[in-house]
Design an enzyme around this catalytic site. Structure first.
Site, PDB file in Angstrom:
ATOM      1  N   ASP A  25       0.836  -1.193   0.000  1.00  0.00           N
ATOM      2  CA  ASP A  25       0.000   0.000   0.000  1.00  0.00           C
ATOM      3  C   ASP A  25       0.875   1.250   0.000  1.00  0.00           C
ATOM      4  O   ASP A  25       1.947   1.261   0.611  1.00  0.00           O
ATOM      5  CB  ASP A  25      -0.906  -0.003   1.235  1.00  0.00           C
ATOM      6  CG  ASP A  25      -2.074   0.953   1.113  1.00  0.00           C
ATOM      7  OD1 ASP A  25      -2.318   1.461  -0.007  1.00  0.00           O
ATOM      8  OD2 ASP A  25      -2.739   1.202   2.118  1.00  0.00           O
ATOM      9  N   ASN A  73     -10.445  -2.640  -6.535  1.00  0.00           N
ATOM     10  CA  ASN A  73      -9.609  -1.644  -7.214  1.00  0.00           C
ATOM     11  C   ASN A  73     -10.125  -1.242  -8.594  1.00  0.00           C
ATOM     12  O   ASN A  73      -9.621  -0.275  -9.187  1.00  0.00           O
ATOM     13  CB  ASN A  73      -8.173  -2.150  -7.349  1.00  0.00           C
ATOM     14  CG  ASN A  73      -7.395  -2.123  -6.049  1.00  0.00           C
ATOM     15  OD1 ASN A  73      -6.416  -2.833  -5.875  1.00  0.00           O
ATOM     16  ND2 ASN A  73      -7.847  -1.298  -5.100  1.00  0.00           N
ATOM     17  N   ARG A 199      -5.793  -2.056   8.505  1.00  0.00           N
ATOM     18  CA  ARG A 199      -6.894  -2.953   8.140  1.00  0.00           C
ATOM     19  C   ARG A 199      -6.351  -4.048   7.220  1.00  0.00           C
ATOM     20  O   ARG A 199      -5.283  -3.886   6.621  1.00  0.00           O
ATOM     21  CB  ARG A 199      -8.032  -2.191   7.461  1.00  0.00           C
ATOM     22  CG  ARG A 199      -7.619  -1.421   6.217  1.00  0.00           C
ATOM     23  CD  ARG A 199      -8.784  -0.606   5.658  1.00  0.00           C
ATOM     24  NE  ARG A 199      -8.409   0.107   4.442  1.00  0.00           N
ATOM     25  CZ  ARG A 199      -7.832   1.299   4.423  1.00  0.00           C
ATOM     26  NH1 ARG A 199      -7.569   1.918   5.562  1.00  0.00           N
ATOM     27  NH2 ARG A 199      -7.514   1.875   3.280  1.00  0.00           N
ATOM     28  N   GLU A 212       0.397 -13.845  12.115  1.00  0.00           N
ATOM     29  CA  GLU A 212       0.768 -12.632  12.836  1.00  0.00           C
ATOM     30  C   GLU A 212       0.683 -11.463  11.854  1.00  0.00           C
ATOM     31  O   GLU A 212       0.855 -11.641  10.641  1.00  0.00           O
ATOM     32  CB  GLU A 212       2.196 -12.749  13.370  1.00  0.00           C
ATOM     33  CG  GLU A 212       2.386 -13.837  14.402  1.00  0.00           C
ATOM     34  CD  GLU A 212       1.719 -13.508  15.726  1.00  0.00           C
ATOM     35  OE1 GLU A 212       1.851 -12.360  16.180  1.00  0.00           O
ATOM     36  OE2 GLU A 212       1.063 -14.410  16.288  1.00  0.00           O
TER      37      GLU A 212
END
Length: 246
Positions: A25, A73, A199, A212
């Site tokens: 991101d 997207n 998120r 994790e």
């Protein structure tokens, strides 16, 4: 021992099967902060992919799964979407020889039905070309969404039940996993998200149930192998119990 889950106390890095998934991101933001078009950020992000893939053996990653384009997207501008699809094709063509030399196996996951057939053919080609490689398993999620993947898997299972090939009473977690796009991969041990967002964005919803998570403020174009090493060091200090008591 399940392939998807390490034995108690076992370190995936030491068994050469550490699976790291990354939500890449911040490409567009990185470019906009510099006054450049968003596609410049995506091109810079592709360079980081190349660097990280090459560093995988050194940092102990055998399986690397990257979230490149989600089912959501398509809402982006036509210019950006077309630019991204072109970038995917160029990256594969440019990196094919290198992947062959360095033992990288590439897989594409996601729903290909909405993609240009020419791009789909390139995906088929690179998967076939690298099928015998086993040093690094690079998986790229394109037109991918975790819920959509589970929906598609559910439809495939329902068809088998309808045709009498599967008894509903025999459906297990393993049955569902076997119908997911990632059926050939172990579940991720660690999911990393760049750019400071907190998120999961519908990424590996089933597979990452016991993974994790690590979140970093670093934008993807600035995410270096050294930053990954830093995150892996912190990950190595965690105690994973997979729902068991301490």
């Amino acid at each position: 021992m399940s392939f998807d889950q390490p034995a108690e106390g076992e370190d995936p890095a030491l068994t050469n099967r550490l699976h790291v998934a990354v939500i890449m991101d911040g490409n567009g933001r990185w470019a906009q902060e510099r006054g450049w078009p968003r596609l410049v950020g995506h091109r810079k992000g592709a360079e980081r992919v190349r660097q990280l893939v090459r560093a995988c053996p050194e940092v102990g990653i055998r399986y690397l799964t990257l979230y490149a384009f989600s089912t959501e997207n398509w809402k982006r501008s036509t210019e950006e979407v077309l630019g991204l699809m072109s970038l995917f094709a160029r990256y594969i063509k440019r990196e094919a020889d290198r992947m062959a030399r360095e033992g990288v196996r590439m897989r594409i996951i996601g729903d290909r039905s909405k993609l240009d057939p020419k791009l789909g053919a390139i995906f088929d080609w690179i998967e076939a070309e690298t099928a015998s490689n086993d040093r690094v398993h690079l998986t790229v999620a394109i037109n991918y969404g975790g819920r959509d993947e589970i929906r598609r898997a559910t439809c495939a299972i329902a068809e088998k039940v309808r045709d009498g090939r599967l008894d509903p009473a025999q459906i297990t977690d393993a049955t569902i996993s076997a119908h997911l796009d990632t059926h050939a991969l172990p579940n991720p041990d660690l999911v990393v998200r760049t750019s400071g967002e907190l998120r999961t964005s519908n990424f590996l919803a089933w597979q990452a149930a016991y993974a994790e998570y690590a979140f970093t403020e670093t934008l993807w174009p600035d995410f270096t192998p050294e930053k990954m090493t830093e995150i892996l060091h912190e990950f190595g200090l965690r105690e994973r119990r997979f729902g068991g008591a301490k």
